[in-house]
Design a protein around this motif. Sequence first.
Motif, PDB file in Angstrom:
ATOM      1  N   PHE A 113       0.826  -1.196   0.000  1.00 42.86           N
ATOM      2  CA  PHE A 113       0.000   0.000   0.000  1.00 42.86           C
ATOM      3  C   PHE A 113       0.864   1.252   0.000  1.00 42.86           C
ATOM      4  N   ASP A 114       0.320   2.308  -0.585  1.00 41.36           N
ATOM      5  CA  ASP A 114       0.995   3.608  -0.622  1.00 41.36           C
ATOM      6  C   ASP A 114       0.217   4.544   0.310  1.00 41.36           C
ATOM      7  N   LEU A 115       0.222   5.818   0.047  1.00 38.63           N
ATOM      8  CA  LEU A 115      -0.402   6.788   0.945  1.00 38.63           C
ATOM      9  C   LEU A 115      -1.927   6.684   0.982  1.00 38.63           C
ATOM     10  N   GLU A 116      -2.556   6.531  -0.178  1.00 42.30           N
ATOM     11  CA  GLU A 116      -4.014   6.439  -0.244  1.00 42.30           C
ATOM     12  C   GLU A 116      -4.397   4.976  -0.434  1.00 42.30           C
ATOM     13  N   ALA A 117      -5.146   4.424   0.501  1.00 43.02           N
ATOM     14  CA  ALA A 117      -5.442   2.993   0.503  1.00 43.02           C
ATOM     15  C   ALA A 117      -6.697   2.604  -0.278  1.00 43.02           C
ATOM     16  N   LYS A 118      -7.608   3.553  -0.526  1.00 47.35           N
ATOM     17  CA  LYS A 118      -8.871   3.245  -1.224  1.00 47.35           C
ATOM     18  C   LYS A 118      -9.124   4.284  -2.313  1.00 47.35           C
ATOM     19  N   ASP A 119      -9.815   3.844  -3.381  1.00 48.84           N
ATOM     20  CA  ASP A 119     -10.219   4.805  -4.407  1.00 48.84           C
ATOM     21  C   ASP A 119     -11.627   5.308  -4.093  1.00 48.84           C
ATOM     22  N   LYS A 120     -12.166   6.172  -4.957  1.00 52.82           N
ATOM     23  CA  LYS A 120     -13.456   6.804  -4.658  1.00 52.82           C
ATOM     24  C   LYS A 120     -14.634   5.827  -4.669  1.00 52.82           C
ATOM     25  N   ILE A 121     -14.460   4.637  -5.258  1.00 55.79           N
ATOM     26  CA  ILE A 121     -15.556   3.658  -5.231  1.00 55.79           C
ATOM     27  C   ILE A 121     -15.291   2.520  -4.245  1.00 55.79           C
ATOM     28  N   GLY A 122     -14.298   2.696  -3.388  1.00 54.09           N
ATOM     29  CA  GLY A 122     -14.077   1.754  -2.298  1.00 54.09           C
ATOM     30  C   GLY A 122     -13.128   0.602  -2.560  1.00 54.09           C
ATOM     31  N   ARG A 123     -12.513   0.556  -3.748  1.00 52.30           N
ATOM     32  CA  ARG A 123     -11.550  -0.519  -4.005  1.00 52.30           C
ATOM     33  C   ARG A 123     -10.238  -0.223  -3.291  1.00 52.30           C
ATOM     34  N   THR A 124      -9.574  -1.278  -2.857  1.00 54.72           N
ATOM     35  CA  THR A 124      -8.254  -1.144  -2.260  1.00 54.72           C
ATOM     36  C   THR A 124      -7.255  -0.832  -3.362  1.00 54.72           C
ATOM     37  N   LEU A 125      -6.388   0.146  -3.136  1.00 56.97           N
ATOM     38  CA  LEU A 125      -5.351   0.514  -4.092  1.00 56.97           C
ATOM     39  C   LEU A 125      -4.043  -0.113  -3.647  1.00 56.97           C
ATOM     40  N   ALA A 126      -3.383  -0.862  -4.548  1.00 56.17           N
ATOM     41  CA  ALA A 126      -2.167  -1.560  -4.128  1.00 56.17           C
ATOM     42  C   ALA A 126      -1.226  -1.834  -5.293  1.00 56.17           C
ATOM     43  N   TYR A 127       0.033  -2.002  -4.921  1.00 57.76           N
ATOM     44  CA  TYR A 127       1.036  -2.559  -5.824  1.00 57.76           C
ATOM     45  C   TYR A 127       1.001  -4.050  -5.540  1.00 57.76           C
ATOM     46  N   VAL A 128       0.948  -4.866  -6.584  1.00 59.96           N
ATOM     47  CA  VAL A 128       0.805  -6.315  -6.398  1.00 59.96           C
ATOM     48  C   VAL A 128       2.126  -6.995  -6.737  1.00 59.96           C
ATOM     49  N   TRP A 129       2.596  -7.801  -5.798  1.00 63.32           N
ATOM     50  CA  TRP A 129       3.864  -8.527  -5.935  1.00 63.32           C
ATOM     51  C   TRP A 129       3.611 -10.023  -5.934  1.00 63.32           C
ATOM     52  N   LYS A 130       4.339 -10.722  -6.806  1.00 61.35           N
ATOM     53  CA  LYS A 130       4.319 -12.189  -6.843  1.00 61.35           C
ATOM     54  C   LYS A 130       5.747 -12.633  -7.124  1.00 61.35           C
ATOM     55  N   PHE A 147       1.114   3.530 -17.960  1.00 60.05           N
ATOM     56  CA  PHE A 147       1.451   4.164 -16.689  1.00 60.05           C
ATOM     57  C   PHE A 147       0.606   5.416 -16.534  1.00 60.05           C
ATOM     58  N   VAL A 148      -0.048   5.546 -15.395  1.00 59.64           N
ATOM     59  CA  VAL A 148      -0.821   6.734 -15.065  1.00 59.64           C
ATOM     60  C   VAL A 148      -0.546   7.065 -13.603  1.00 59.64           C
ATOM     61  N   GLY A 149       0.220   8.125 -13.370  1.00 60.12           N
ATOM     62  CA  GLY A 149       0.500   8.552 -12.000  1.00 60.12           C
ATOM     63  C   GLY A 149      -0.748   9.140 -11.380  1.00 60.12           C
ATOM     64  N   ARG A 150      -1.081   8.657 -10.198  1.00 61.15           N
ATOM     65  CA  ARG A 150      -2.270   9.157  -9.505  1.00 61.15           C
ATOM     66  C   ARG A 150      -1.880   9.607  -8.108  1.00 61.15           C
ATOM     67  N   SER A 151      -2.097  10.856  -7.859  1.00 60.94           N
ATOM     68  CA  SER A 151      -1.748  11.441  -6.571  1.00 60.94           C
ATOM     69  C   SER A 151      -2.647  10.864  -5.481  1.00 60.94           C
ATOM     70  N   PRO A 152      -2.161  10.632  -4.310  1.00 55.20           N
ATOM     71  CA  PRO A 152      -0.820  10.858  -3.782  1.00 55.20           C
ATOM     72  C   PRO A 152       0.073   9.613  -3.868  1.00 55.20           C
ATOM     73  N   ASN A 153      -0.372   8.584  -4.587  1.00 56.20           N
ATOM     74  CA  ASN A 153       0.381   7.324  -4.648  1.00 56.20           C
ATOM     75  C   ASN A 153       1.433   7.367  -5.759  1.00 56.20           C
ATOM     76  N   HIS A 154       2.672   7.673  -5.379  1.00 54.19           N
ATOM     77  CA  HIS A 154       3.743   7.838  -6.361  1.00 54.19           C
ATOM     78  C   HIS A 154       4.975   6.989  -6.073  1.00 54.19           C
ATOM     79  N   LYS A 155       4.853   5.999  -5.210  1.00 50.65           N
ATOM     80  CA  LYS A 155       6.021   5.245  -4.756  1.00 50.65           C
ATOM     81  C   LYS A 155       6.849   4.640  -5.891  1.00 50.65           C
TER      82      LYS A 155
END
Length: 193
Positions: A113-130, A147-155
Motif C-alpha cells: 500500500f501507498d499513501l491512499e489505501a482506497k479509491d473513490k468507489i471503495g476498491r483497495t489501491l495496491a502494488y501487487v507482488w508475486k 502508466f498513469v500517475g495518480r496522486s498521492p500514490n507515487h512510490k
Amino acid sequence: MRNKQFKITEFLMPLHFGGWVRKIAILGCLLLLVSCQAKNQLPNSEAQVKVARVVSGQSLEVLGMAEQPNLISQVRLVGIDAPDLRQRPWGEAAKEQLENLIGGVEQLVTLEFDLEAKDKIGRTLAYVWKNKVLLNEELVKQGNAMFVGRSPNHKYDQRLERAQQWARLMGQGIWNPEKPMRLTPPEFRRQNL
C-alpha cells in the motif's frame, strides 16, 4: 570574597535548573507528537492475500484482507490503466497477462500500500507482488497497460514510467506500430458508456 562567590552560585543554580526543566518539557512534547503520528499511519504497509479471480488487466478480487478472511475484496492496481475488456484485443490480453503472472486462482500475492489505501468507489489501491516481481510494472513493460500517475500514490512512478518507455520503444502490446491502440482506456470508456 568567599561570601560573594557563594551568592553568585546561589543565584545561578535556579537558572541552570530551569534550563533542564525546559529541555525535559520540550523532549516530552516531541515524544507526544511522535506517538500521535504513529497512530495515524497504517500499521502494515503490506498484506498477503489469496487471489479469488482476475477481473481485468488492472483489478483483482482477493480473499484474506482485514478481519474477515473469507470476505472478497476488490483491489485496483496502482499507477496503471489497462484497456477495457471491450477494447479488443488489448483488454483481454491485459487480463490474460495478469492471470498468467499470478498463476491462477487461490495463489498468494502480496499487496503493498501507498499513501491512499482506497479509491473513490471503495476498491483497495495496491502494488501487487508475486515472487518478488511487481506485477503493475510487468503489465506496463509488456505493453498491456499504461502508466498513469495518480496522486498521492507515487512510490513506484519512476519504475512504471521507465517500463512504459521501454514498451513504447520496443513496440510491445498497445504500442505495436502495426496494430496500435487508438484510444486510451479513459477515452474508450467515455465514448462507450
